[in-house]
Design an enzyme around this catalytic site. Structure first.
Site, PDB file in Angstrom:
ATOM      1  N   THR A  46      45.369   3.046  64.725  1.00  0.00           N
ATOM      2  CA  THR A  46      45.611   1.638  65.037  1.00  0.00           C
ATOM      3  C   THR A  46      46.569   1.494  66.211  1.00  0.00           C
ATOM      4  OG1 THR A  46      45.351   1.115  62.688  1.00  0.00           O
ATOM      5  CG2 THR A  46      46.370  -0.557  64.060  1.00  0.00           C
ATOM      6  N   TYR A 109      38.463  -6.280  56.134  1.00  0.00           N
ATOM      7  CA  TYR A 109      37.747  -7.555  56.221  1.00  0.00           C
ATOM      8  C   TYR A 109      36.775  -7.785  55.057  1.00  0.00           C
ATOM      9  CZ  TYR A 109      35.438 -11.665  58.132  1.00  0.00           C
ATOM     10  OH  TYR A 109      34.946 -12.929  58.294  1.00  0.00           O
ATOM     11  N   TYR A 135      43.701   6.384  54.541  1.00  0.00           N
ATOM     12  CA  TYR A 135      44.726   5.518  55.130  1.00  0.00           C
ATOM     13  C   TYR A 135      44.694   4.178  54.415  1.00  0.00           C
ATOM     14  CZ  TYR A 135      47.309   2.979  58.835  1.00  0.00           C
ATOM     15  OH  TYR A 135      48.199   2.215  59.556  1.00  0.00           O
ATOM     16  N   ARG A 140      46.777  -4.775  56.992  1.00  0.00           N
ATOM     17  CA  ARG A 140      45.725  -4.873  58.008  1.00  0.00           C
ATOM     18  C   ARG A 140      44.324  -5.012  57.399  1.00  0.00           C
ATOM     19  NH1 ARG A 140      47.085  -3.815  63.272  1.00  0.00           N
ATOM     20  NH2 ARG A 140      49.096  -2.834  63.656  1.00  0.00           N
ATOM     21  N   LYS A 164      47.652   8.598  53.989  1.00  0.00           N
ATOM     22  CA  LYS A 164      48.716   7.900  54.701  1.00  0.00           C
ATOM     23  C   LYS A 164      48.916   6.589  53.962  1.00  0.00           C
ATOM     24  CE  LYS A 164      49.936   5.757  59.119  1.00  0.00           C
ATOM     25  NZ  LYS A 164      49.476   5.419  60.501  1.00  0.00           N
ATOM     26  N   ILE A 206      53.220   9.844  59.104  1.00  0.00           N
ATOM     27  CA  ILE A 206      52.494   9.622  60.356  1.00  0.00           C
ATOM     28  C   ILE A 206      53.156   8.401  60.964  1.00  0.00           C
ATOM     29  CG2 ILE A 206      50.310   9.013  61.455  1.00  0.00           C
ATOM     30  CD1 ILE A 206      48.898  10.605  59.251  1.00  0.00           C
TER      31      ILE A 206
END
Length: 297
Positions: A46, A109, A135, A140, A164, A206
């Site tokens: 990202t 989404y 992740y 997000r 992550k 990370i």
């Protein structure tokens, strides 16, 4: 998979003033991270503004990082999305020979159920020729990958080696650490809670901010992994202000402002993101100037 223990960094994509990929700056940033002691590099996450890069630009980024790294550190490639078939196709058609693993974000989404998330990652792992790091970033994606789903994947899909975890919930992270298989990695995806997660049994981070301040950040994580709590927290508090500033107006605007202050790249981001405002840029520049042992001048 100890190669992913410690500090990985989610590399930015620097841009020239004409909005093209700045290969020379990316090479400098890779060298700076390596010299600063990070353990591995994450490409096209990202932070790389991958959502606004063309396929050709992504290939430029990949080849630039591979060349600059020259085999020195393990590389992880971001490959994820909210169309499972498309992610599978990308994995089947992308040359991953330069990478040790992929980092794959939970579908955004669509807001899938936990079963949908499980089936998505089961399909992704089956298609991936390299290990998969999950992740989870609900801020997000609009959906939280719950510990029971992560643990199910960890136990049932051998190609999934870690996560992550960026839910911003230390209790959720601790539940993962408590119940995970022994060799499964729980990696912080939130710079500010990296040290508490490491001290709770996490494998490292990370990081976004570590690419701007690799020496102190990597040392903080190493001290945490070794159980040297007081020394580790001294470094944590030294970096805390700049961690806050780096995310104050969004990522990667903040870290690109750090790189501008360090003289490594321009601070240009692509719309719909905008660069840090003048006040934030000045505060970041003052932090870099006053903490010369943290940054480079």
């Amino acid at each position: 998979m100890s190669k992913f223990t410690g500090t990985g960094v989610a590399l930015v994509t620097p841009f020239n003033r004409d909005n093209s990929v700045d290969r020379a700056a990316l090479e400098k940033i890779v060298a700076y991270c390596i010299e600063g002691g990070v353990e591995y590099l994450v490409v096209l996450g990202t932070t790389a503004e991958s959502a606004t890069l063309t396929r050709e630009e992504k290939e430029i980024v990949i080849q630039t990082v591979i060349k600059a790294n020259a085999g020195r550190l393990p590389l992880v490639l971001g490959v994820g999305g909210n169309n499972t078939a498309e992610v599978v196709n990308e994995l089947q058609t992308t040359d991953l020979s330069g990478f040790e693993a992929i980092l794959s974000v939970s579908p955004y989404y669509n807001k899938p159920t936990q079963e949908g998330i499980y089936q998505h990652f089961k399909a992704v792992a089956a298609a991936s020729p390299v290990p998969v790091i999950l992740y989870n970033v609900p801020g997000r994606t609009a959906s939280n990958m719950l510990p029971k789903t992560v643990l199910r994947l960890a136990r049932e899909v051998s190609n999934i080696i870690g996560i992550k975890e960026a839910a911003g919930d230390i209790v959720q992270a601790m539940r993962l650490i408590k119940d995970k298989p022994e060799d499964f990695l729980v990696i912080s995806g939130d710079d500010m809670v990296t040290l508490p997660m490491v001290l709770a049994g996490g494998a490292g981070v990370i990081s976004v901010v570590a690419q701007g301040f690799p020496r102190e950040f990597t040392e903080m994580v190493r001290l945490g992994l070794a159980g040297n709590v007081r020394e580790a927290y001294a470094l944590h508090y030294k970096l805390a202000d700049v961690i806050d500033m780096a995310f104050e107006q969004g990522n990667p605007a903040g870290i690109k402002s750090v790189f501008r202050a360090l003289g490594l790249s321009e601070d240009i981001v692509r719309l719909p993101l905008v660069k840090a405002d003048e006040d934030l840029e000045e505060r970041i520049a003052r932090f870099v100037e006053k903490n010369v042992s943290v940054g480079v001048k």
